[in-house]
Design an enzyme around this catalytic site. Structure first.
Site, PDB file in Angstrom:
ATOM      1  N   HIS A 294       0.816  -1.222   0.000  1.00 30.35           N
ATOM      2  CA  HIS A 294       0.000   0.000   0.000  1.00 30.35           C
ATOM      3  C   HIS A 294       0.845   1.267   0.000  1.00 30.35           C
ATOM      4  O   HIS A 294       0.329   2.365  -0.213  1.00 30.35           O
ATOM      5  CB  HIS A 294      -0.952   0.008   1.197  1.00 30.35           C
ATOM      6  CG  HIS A 294      -1.944  -1.114   1.157  1.00 30.35           C
ATOM      7  ND1 HIS A 294      -2.847  -1.269   0.133  1.00 30.35           N
ATOM      8  CD2 HIS A 294      -2.156  -2.160   2.004  1.00 30.35           C
ATOM      9  CE1 HIS A 294      -3.588  -2.347   0.352  1.00 30.35           C
ATOM     10  NE2 HIS A 294      -3.175  -2.914   1.473  1.00 30.35           N
TER      11      HIS A 294
ATOM     12  N   ARG B 114       7.371  -5.317   3.086  1.00 30.78           N
ATOM     13  CA  ARG B 114       6.059  -5.931   2.866  1.00 30.78           C
ATOM     14  C   ARG B 114       5.892  -6.007   1.350  1.00 30.78           C
ATOM     15  O   ARG B 114       5.905  -5.006   0.640  1.00 30.78           O
ATOM     16  CB  ARG B 114       4.950  -5.116   3.517  1.00 30.78           C
ATOM     17  CG  ARG B 114       3.678  -6.003   3.669  1.00 30.78           C
ATOM     18  CD  ARG B 114       2.494  -5.576   2.896  1.00 30.78           C
ATOM     19  NE  ARG B 114       2.012  -4.294   3.212  1.00 30.78           N
ATOM     20  CZ  ARG B 114       0.900  -4.030   3.930  1.00 30.78           C
ATOM     21  NH1 ARG B 114       0.183  -5.001   4.407  1.00 30.78           N
ATOM     22  NH2 ARG B 114       0.516  -2.794   4.118  1.00 30.78           N
TER      23      ARG B 114
ATOM     24  N   ASP C 204      -7.504  -5.364   7.213  1.00 31.41           N
ATOM     25  CA  ASP C 204      -8.128  -6.316   6.290  1.00 31.41           C
ATOM     26  C   ASP C 204      -8.907  -7.390   7.036  1.00 31.41           C
ATOM     27  O   ASP C 204      -9.978  -7.804   6.586  1.00 31.41           O
ATOM     28  CB  ASP C 204      -7.062  -6.984   5.410  1.00 31.41           C
ATOM     29  CG  ASP C 204      -6.793  -6.179   4.155  1.00 31.41           C
ATOM     30  OD1 ASP C 204      -7.758  -5.795   3.477  1.00 31.41           O
ATOM     31  OD2 ASP C 204      -5.615  -5.909   3.866  1.00 31.41           O
TER      32      ASP C 204
ATOM     33  N   GLU D  89      -4.825 -12.107   7.495  1.00 37.46           N
ATOM     34  CA  GLU D  89      -5.698 -10.923   7.410  1.00 37.46           C
ATOM     35  C   GLU D  89      -6.997 -11.197   6.655  1.00 37.46           C
ATOM     36  O   GLU D  89      -7.624 -10.265   6.159  1.00 37.46           O
ATOM     37  CB  GLU D  89      -4.934  -9.732   6.808  1.00 37.46           C
ATOM     38  CG  GLU D  89      -4.198  -9.986   5.512  1.00 37.46           C
ATOM     39  CD  GLU D  89      -3.451  -8.748   5.000  1.00 37.46           C
ATOM     40  OE1 GLU D  89      -3.604  -7.649   5.542  1.00 37.46           O
ATOM     41  OE2 GLU D  89      -2.707  -8.900   4.020  1.00 37.46           O
TER      42      GLU D  89
HETATM   43  C1  3PY Z   1      -3.917  -4.648   7.534  1.00 35.56           C
HETATM   44  O1  3PY Z   1      -4.166  -4.364   8.700  1.00 35.56           O
HETATM   45  O2  3PY Z   1      -4.723  -5.147   6.744  1.00 35.56           O
HETATM   46  C2  3PY Z   1      -2.594  -4.395   7.020  1.00 35.56           C
HETATM   47  O3  3PY Z   1      -2.275  -4.884   5.956  1.00 35.56           O
HETATM   48  C3  3PY Z   1      -1.677  -3.519   7.802  1.00 35.56           C
HETATM   49  O4  3PY Z   1      -0.816  -2.841   6.961  1.00 35.56           O
HETATM   50 MG    MG Z   2      -3.783  -5.663   4.805  1.00 32.51          MG
END
Ligand code: 3PY
Ligand code: MG
Length: 251
Positions: free
Chosen positions: A46, A71, A173, A147
């Site tokens: 992101h 990431r 997420d 997530e």
């Molecule tokens: C989330 O919380 O979905 C993340 O990917 C944190 O960056």
């Molecule tokens: Mg995420």
């Protein structure tokens, strides 16, 4: 690239704090790593990163000795191998849903016979004290992000994949995927149940545990729960809060 100090820290039951870098700037990487953060994560998912920016940021942060994580934008072996060659000490892979996803991810992080990582640590070999090739399979930290509801359903199998180092929770997420009323509300029982289940699987399979948080109180809460790698926010959000606050102070 040496992750031994970090592993020793974790084996003593301590938490390492981490910050996500989303601004594609070697200067912010340099500034932040000179500000006491012992680990940082360049966010290629992101964050606004190109590969060029990622490389320049790794270079800018290197003199501080802060441990660089990346990431990944996705579970793609090509970019996984490329950032490891560029000197990432650890990689965090988003949106892992199944054990097969983990196998694909982990094998890209490991040289044969453990995996299928291609040889060519062009920059990484200059940033390790010993022999990079001989040590990389042990040293490189591979974290799978938990997530999604699917990942929670498949947690047992995900945690059991050999060669994985840790599970890293993405609460934003996860809240969306689980259909929770509030996003990343750390007092939500649904989220806390996942935190506990992840900690249990990590203890069972000798894995490291991590969580992304955006507030100091949430970071302190999960550190207290025993998570090893705790992210507390990102450069864009911290900058935004600081500049808004400064402007408001002036009336
Ligand atoms: C989330 O919380 O979905 C993340 O990917 C944190 O960056
Ligand atoms: Mg995420």
């Amino acid at each position: 690239m040496n992750t031994e100090t970090l592993r020793r820290h974790w084996s003593e039951g301590k938490t390492s704090y981490n910050i996500f870098l989303t601004i594609p700037s070697p200067w912010t990487a340099e500034l932040i790593t000179h500000s006491g953060w012992e680990t940082f994560t360049i966010d290629m998912q992101h964050g606004l990163m190109t590969f060029d920016a990622t490389l320049a940021m790794l270079q800018a942060a290197a003199p501080t000795g802060a441990t660089p994580f990346i990431r990944l934008p996705w579970n793609d072996p090509a970019i996984t191998m490329k950032v490891l060659d560029a000197g990432a000490a650890g990689v965090i892979c988003p949106m892992i849903n199944t054990a097969e996803d983990v196998e694909r991810f982990v094998a890209a992080c490991r040289y044969p016979p453990m995996g299928y990582r291609s040889y060519g640590p062009i920059r990484a070999k200059h940033h390790t004290e010993g022999n990079y090739f001989a040590e990389a399979n042990e040293q490189v930290l591979a974290f799978a992000m938990i997530e999604t509801a699917d990942a929670v359903a498949n947690l047992e199998k995900i945690a059991a994949v050999r060669g994985l180092d840790g599970l890293f929770i993405g609460p934003f997420d996860l809240s969306v995927s689980l259909g929770l009323d509030r996003i990343a509300d750390f007092s939500d029982p649904g989220l806390n149940e996942v935190f506990q289940r992840v900690l249990e699987r990590c203890a069972e399979h000798d894995l490291l545990s991590g969580v992304f948080t955006s507030k100091v109180e949430d970071a302190e809460k999960v550190a207290e729960m025993g998570f090893n790698l705790v992210t507390c926010g990102d450069d864009s959000s911290i900058l935004e809060q600081a500049v808004k606050g400064r402007r408001e102070e002036l009336g």
